[in-house]
Design an enzyme around this catalytic site. Sequence first.
Site, mmCIF file in Angstrom:
data_model
loop_
_atom_site.group_PDB
_atom_site.id
_atom_site.type_symbol
_atom_site.label_atom_id
_atom_site.label_comp_id
_atom_site.label_asym_id
_atom_site.label_seq_id
_atom_site.Cartn_x
_atom_site.Cartn_y
_atom_site.Cartn_z
ATOM 1 N N GLY A 41 -5.100 -0.104 5.737
ATOM 2 C CA GLY A 41 -5.260 -1.216 4.803
ATOM 3 C C GLY A 41 -4.952 -2.557 5.435
ATOM 4 N N GLU A 68 0.818 -1.203 0.000
ATOM 5 C CA GLU A 68 0.000 0.000 0.000
ATOM 6 C C GLU A 68 0.854 1.256 0.000
ATOM 7 O OE1 GLU A 68 -3.344 -0.153 2.835
ATOM 8 O OE2 GLU A 68 -2.316 1.571 3.657
HETATM 9 O O1 0RQ Z 1 2.772 5.371 21.178
HETATM 10 O O2 0RQ Z 1 4.331 7.067 20.348
HETATM 11 O O3 0RQ Z 1 2.760 7.557 22.239
HETATM 12 O O4 0RQ Z 1 4.694 5.984 22.582
HETATM 13 O O5 0RQ Z 1 1.421 2.966 19.915
HETATM 14 O O6 0RQ Z 1 3.733 2.208 18.499
HETATM 15 O O7 0RQ Z 1 5.694 0.718 18.756
HETATM 16 O O8 0RQ Z 1 5.973 2.967 17.583
HETATM 17 O O9 0RQ Z 1 4.732 1.007 16.549
HETATM 18 O O10 0RQ Z 1 4.918 2.730 14.666
HETATM 19 O O11 0RQ Z 1 4.764 0.217 14.302
HETATM 20 O O12 0RQ Z 1 2.765 1.536 15.090
HETATM 21 C C1 0RQ Z 1 -0.411 -0.377 15.361
HETATM 22 C C2 0RQ Z 1 -0.027 2.043 15.714
HETATM 23 C C3 0RQ Z 1 1.934 0.478 15.465
HETATM 24 C C4 0RQ Z 1 0.520 0.999 13.459
HETATM 25 C C5 0RQ Z 1 0.491 0.784 15.024
HETATM 26 C C6 0RQ Z 1 1.722 2.723 21.301
HETATM 27 C C7 0RQ Z 1 3.201 3.023 21.407
HETATM 28 C C8 0RQ Z 1 3.310 4.247 20.521
HETATM 29 C C9 0RQ Z 1 3.036 3.362 18.150
HETATM 30 P P1 0RQ Z 1 3.717 6.598 21.625
HETATM 31 P P2 0RQ Z 1 5.141 1.770 17.873
HETATM 32 P P3 0RQ Z 1 4.378 1.408 15.066
HETATM 33 C C10 0RQ Z 1 -1.151 -0.457 5.965
HETATM 34 C C11 0RQ Z 1 -1.193 -0.995 7.307
HETATM 35 C C12 0RQ Z 1 -2.822 0.222 11.762
HETATM 36 C C13 0RQ Z 1 -2.820 0.560 10.287
HETATM 37 C C14 0RQ Z 1 -2.080 -0.436 9.464
HETATM 38 C C15 0RQ Z 1 -0.862 1.242 12.886
HETATM 39 C C16 0RQ Z 1 2.349 3.935 19.396
HETATM 40 O O13 0RQ Z 1 1.078 -0.131 12.868
HETATM 41 O O14 0RQ Z 1 -1.384 2.344 12.921
HETATM 42 O O15 0RQ Z 1 -1.642 -1.478 9.910
HETATM 43 N N1 0RQ Z 1 -1.488 0.172 12.330
HETATM 44 N N2 0RQ Z 1 -1.934 -0.137 8.199
HETATM 45 O O16 0RQ Z 1 3.567 3.259 22.726
HETATM 46 C C17 0RQ Z 1 -0.996 0.929 24.248
HETATM 47 C C18 0RQ Z 1 -0.262 -1.146 23.477
HETATM 48 C C19 0RQ Z 1 0.585 -0.459 22.567
HETATM 49 C C20 0RQ Z 1 0.557 0.933 22.577
HETATM 50 C C21 0RQ Z 1 1.961 0.233 21.053
HETATM 51 N N3 0RQ Z 1 -0.304 -2.465 23.531
HETATM 52 N N4 0RQ Z 1 -1.032 -0.406 24.284
HETATM 53 N N5 0RQ Z 1 -0.222 1.640 23.396
HETATM 54 N N6 0RQ Z 1 1.434 1.327 21.631
HETATM 55 N N7 0RQ Z 1 1.460 -0.871 21.623
HETATM 56 C C22 0RQ Z 1 -0.717 1.009 5.843
HETATM 57 C C23 0RQ Z 1 -1.863 2.001 5.915
HETATM 58 O O17 0RQ Z 1 -2.940 1.657 6.167
HETATM 59 C C24 0RQ Z 1 -1.664 3.432 5.659
#
Ligand code: 0RQ
Length: 513
Positions: free
Chosen positions: A387, A293
């Site tokens: 996505g 994507e």
């Molecule tokens: O928050 O920045 O406030 O500390 O979530 O976490 O570890 O930096 O991970 O950048 O890989 O993002 C799911 C958000 C992961 C992303 C998600 C908190 C953590 C941090 C970010 P802070 P990391 P990443 C196709 C695919 C959905 C859309 C998708 C996402 C922040 O992958 O948006 O997959 N996915 N699209 O502290 C509470 C937990 C946590 C938590 C992490 N268990 N509980 N907070 N965090 N784990 C592309 C598109 O669609 C465009």
Amino acid sequence: MSTRIAHAGLRRKVMSARDAAALIRPGQNVGMSGFTGAGYPKAVPQALAALMGEHRARGEDFRIGVWTGASTAPELDGALAEADGIELRLPYQSDPVSRAKINAGTMEYIDVHLSHVAQMVWEGFLGHLDVALVEVSGITEDGDLIPSSSVGNNKTWIDQADAVILEVNSWQPLELDGMHDIYYGTALPPHRQPIMITEPGDRIGVPRFRCPPEKVVAVVETHAPDRNSAFKDPDAESRAIAAHFIEFLDREVASGRIPPGLLPLQSGVGNIANAVLAGLADSGRTGLTAYTEVLQDGMLDLLESGTITLASATAFSLSPAGIERFNDNVAFFRDRIVLRPQEISNHPEVIRRLGVIASNGMIEADIYGNVNSTHVMGSRIQNGIGGSGDFARNAYISTFVTPSTAKGGALSCIVPMVSHVDHTEHDVDVVITEQGLADLRGLAPRRRAARIIEQCAHPAYRPMLHDYLERATAGAWGRHTPHLLGEALSWHQRYIETGTMALTPAAAAPLRP
Ligand code: 0RQ
């Protein structure tokens, strides 16, 4: 005036961003370009935010519906949210101001599978689309629009809106022309035809958007960069996750389930996804493809090294350094990248046919393999499903990656029951953390639970999870997917009340940096 506006009639429609913004009325729905910080309009949304502020100063409300491809940047989401100008936002955002307002309950947000948005608009579920506000990199003599660094839903916005406002951004490299594949063959049932993509690089459309010039009400010239935050350098955790993923691919090849050239790869957003790509660059493989994507910095490395020879996507999501690299070598990348509308880049039919290997980030997974990608503690949206569902449901192998803990160890990302479900256990084949990899294929629920706890949970939380599973297996109302309903979400409640999921704060302390 920029030579990029070659159509004489559209040259006459050039005006200031403020004059163009004044054509948007309170209550209207505006379909804006923009996908993961690429190709979003940079001037009109800010001018519109200023107008909204002036209206508010006079005691008049001015809010609109903002529909995009996916996330944008501070000049769009940030500015409009700051001005309290968004009534309803969809389908994906990652802006801190918007997030705060959505979670405060003052902005409505619909979180939609990205491949579904266009058809929802065609069907009319989202209401009438009044204005399309789209960044392009040029306008040809005959009025065709040269797309910029993302395609997203722009074709649908231009087709469906009553009026079109164009931003022509001379910062975007002209060499983008020819990189896009805009497919005009989509229709609603019962008139649908097969989407004839059998290889990630197949081109089935045309390179530019069609738009009747009389529909265009304003053209605004800009010269402004796409703004995306830099990626963190892969840390030990994300390198370990990448290593588990690559070992897994090697095992799949060795077992004969996938060919040595793998199958087309999809990689989600975020730092970990980027680290996984960096790991692939060191894997020694060549000649791979991607049907994905977004193209992050890691994908540029893979294309340059020949690890990947062809990548299909709907947008770039590059850091400032990545943008510079892309622009310096645009002719090379042009031959190796196809950008498509998001209903095609994320099309279930194509993803299933190609046998995509998907890898997406997540907030948390539960012991049975249900995944929460979007909500913190069940109620606060982080970004959106994006996505990830389009790919997870339809992939040949669907993997989800996360560090085993978050917030310095105060949270376990493996929990008894997820506090919100985006991807059910049926769509999740493999869960990966820095601790290890749980291949869940072919396993019944209790075996899935044992494997996830053993392979993926952090040692500090593993005994608590084992204890839960044992007591649930002994005492649950049903033993197929054993849960203690009164306790299943208690970890989240404990975090809200005490700041940690650990039973005593001291238990999580050694995890904190
Ligand atoms: O928050 O920045 O406030 O500390 O979530 O976490 O570890 O930096 O991970 O950048 O890989 O993002 C799911 C958000 C992961 C992303 C998600 C908190 C953590 C941090 C970010 P802070 P990391 P990443 C196709 C695919 C959905 C859309 C998708 C996402 C922040 O992958 O948006 O997959 N996915 N699209 O502290 C509470 C937990 C946590 C938590 C992490 N268990 N509980 N907070 N965090 N784990 C592309 C598109 O669609 C465009």
